[in-house]
Design an enzyme around this catalytic site. Sequence first.
Site, short mmCIF file in Angstrom:
data_model
loop_
_atom_site.label_atom_id
_atom_site.label_comp_id
_atom_site.label_asym_id
_atom_site.label_seq_id
_atom_site.Cartn_x
_atom_site.Cartn_y
_atom_site.Cartn_z
N ARG A 24 -11.03 32.73 26.28
CA ARG A 24 -10.85 31.47 25.60
C ARG A 24 -11.45 30.24 26.01
NH1 ARG A 24 -5.31 28.68 27.76
NH2 ARG A 24 -5.81 28.35 29.92
N THR A 135 -15.36 25.96 39.03
CA THR A 135 -15.59 26.98 37.85
C THR A 135 -16.53 26.38 37.22
OG1 THR A 135 -13.44 27.65 37.93
CG2 THR A 135 -14.61 28.36 36.20
N LYS A 162 -18.20 31.85 35.45
CA LYS A 162 -17.52 32.51 34.48
C LYS A 162 -18.53 33.58 33.59
CE LYS A 162 -13.16 31.49 34.73
NZ LYS A 162 -12.00 32.50 35.10
N ASP A 190 -16.55 35.70 37.61
CA ASP A 190 -15.28 36.11 37.05
C ASP A 190 -15.46 36.60 35.76
OD1 ASP A 190 -12.76 36.61 36.33
OD2 ASP A 190 -11.98 34.66 36.92
N GLU A 218 -14.73 39.04 40.03
CA GLU A 218 -13.30 39.02 39.70
C GLU A 218 -13.07 39.65 38.35
OE1 GLU A 218 -12.12 34.98 40.57
OE2 GLU A 218 -10.39 35.21 39.43
N ASP A 243 -7.61 40.32 39.39
CA ASP A 243 -6.79 38.98 39.05
C ASP A 243 -5.86 39.60 38.08
OD1 ASP A 243 -5.96 36.70 38.25
OD2 ASP A 243 -7.86 35.89 37.61
N LYS A 267 -2.00 34.24 41.80
CA LYS A 267 -1.64 32.99 41.15
C LYS A 267 -0.14 32.80 40.54
CE LYS A 267 -5.92 33.08 38.20
NZ LYS A 267 -6.57 33.91 37.14
N CYS A 295 -5.46 29.56 40.20
CA CYS A 295 -4.83 28.65 39.22
C CYS A 295 -5.20 29.09 37.90
CB CYS A 295 -4.66 27.36 39.50
SG CYS A 295 -6.49 26.53 39.37
N LEU A 297 -5.19 26.80 34.04
CA LEU A 297 -5.38 25.43 33.69
C LEU A 297 -3.99 24.56 34.06
CD1 LEU A 297 -7.97 25.29 30.74
CD2 LEU A 297 -8.23 25.02 33.29
N ASP A 320 -9.40 29.21 44.80
CA ASP A 320 -9.71 28.68 43.49
C ASP A 320 -8.81 27.67 42.89
OD1 ASP A 320 -10.99 28.66 41.34
OD2 ASP A 320 -10.25 30.40 40.31
N ASP A 322 -9.07 24.71 41.42
CA ASP A 322 -9.87 23.66 40.95
C ASP A 322 -9.28 22.80 39.69
OD1 ASP A 322 -10.26 25.82 39.27
OD2 ASP A 322 -12.18 25.61 38.95
C1 LIG Z 1 -9.00 27.33 36.57
C2 LIG Z 1 -9.39 28.68 37.49
N1 LIG Z 1 -10.52 28.73 38.17
C3 LIG Z 1 -9.68 29.89 36.73
O1 LIG Z 1 -10.69 30.34 36.43
N2 LIG Z 1 -8.51 30.57 36.44
C4 LIG Z 1 -8.48 31.81 35.52
C5 LIG Z 1 -8.54 31.48 34.12
C6 LIG Z 1 -7.43 30.61 33.76
C7 LIG Z 1 -7.33 30.01 32.19
O2 LIG Z 1 -7.94 30.77 31.31
O3 LIG Z 1 -6.54 29.27 32.16
C8 LIG Z 1 -9.13 32.94 36.13
O4 LIG Z 1 -9.32 34.04 35.38
O5 LIG Z 1 -9.28 33.12 37.32
MG LIG Z 2 -9.99 35.37 37.21
#
Ligand SMILES: C[C@H](N)C(=O)N[C@@H](CCC(=O)O)C(=O)O
Ligand SMILES: [Mg+2]
Length: 361
Positions: A24, A135, A162, A190, A218, A243, A267, A295, A297, A320, A322
Amino acid sequence: MKIKDIQVGKISVPLVKPFKTALRTVKSIEDVVVKITTDTGHVGYGEAAPTAVITGDTTGAIIGAINEYIKPQLIGLNIENFEEVMLKLHSSLIKNTSGKAAVDIALYDLFGQLHNAPLYKLLGGYRNEIITDITISVNDPDEMAKDSIEAVARGYKTLKIKVGKDPQKDIERIKGIRNAIGYDIKLRIDANQGWRPKEAISILRRMEDKGLEIELVEQPVLAHDFEGLKLVTDNVGIPVLADESVFSPRDALRILEMRAADLINIKLMKTGGIYNALKICSVAEVYNVECMIGCMLESKISVTAAAHLAGAKSIITKIDLDGPSLCSQDPINGGAIFDDYRITIPEEKGLGFTNISDAFF
Ligand SMILES: C[C@H](N)C(=O)N[C@@H](CCC(=O)O)C(=O)O
Ligand SMILES: [Mg+2]
């Protein structure tokens, strides 16, 4: 200390730049916040992130779960019998882990206040400072290299990159970042479920062959594909972190029994809060498998709760958290101090919030 009322509100915080993953793109944090008041005048705060593509929880579903199912179960219960409160919360309805997390966090805030101690001390008190990664969203390789240089200039020693959107470009992305920032910085990647198992093996092996030095990968494959995750884990040298595959303590147990991953990402939005996150820590301790605390968002309320958990437990070795650093502003008074990569856990009672604005509720 009896629960008198549970109020639900909303918080909106713009991000510094759009957050992009294989799943997303998001421009601002739009979370649900919870305020629990007691007959003794104490107040506890919690937060839920509606991450529908991961948890299935939408804003409406979170608010409905809290108002229609959770609240009627909890009003009148005494925080002194915390086990009873937790059992009622977590059996009030199935799934809806984000709504449960918001209430669970607010209850742990009150639990700390009841016992006159910061939560991290009540849960283990291992450390009061943790160091987070930041991230880097998935974009064109040049933009990602530029974002990585900026993050390193802010002092971050670990970047979470990412990938997983268009697999062939992923190697180019990591190469570009390594060329830009060198090898003193740790890179974790990730894929947010973006690869097929064999594709993941091929990409990761190529990254290994090129010496790109990846600390961990990840969630390379689909969340439900435990066999595929194991195939990747068995066939690459880079440690694999589960995850989206791990929500509950039962998921963690199954993944670790299968040896389908090397690490677990905890999380609060997936576990339904701290109560079940502690159980995952215990499962991981039994298997001697290190955990990441992550976490969605999230703004400072729920990330502060996650920081307290990380401060308490030594099995959590990777951070993680952030969310607040990705925000362009901080509307929350008190809680953990987010000084870029350095997070200081407060010594005030509970989670340590002071005067959160009533305008949110
Ligand atoms: C925000 C964090 N660093 C992160 O990447 N979290 C998630 C994805 C969060 C989201 O889409 O709101 C993750 O996959 O680890
Ligand atoms: Mg992840």
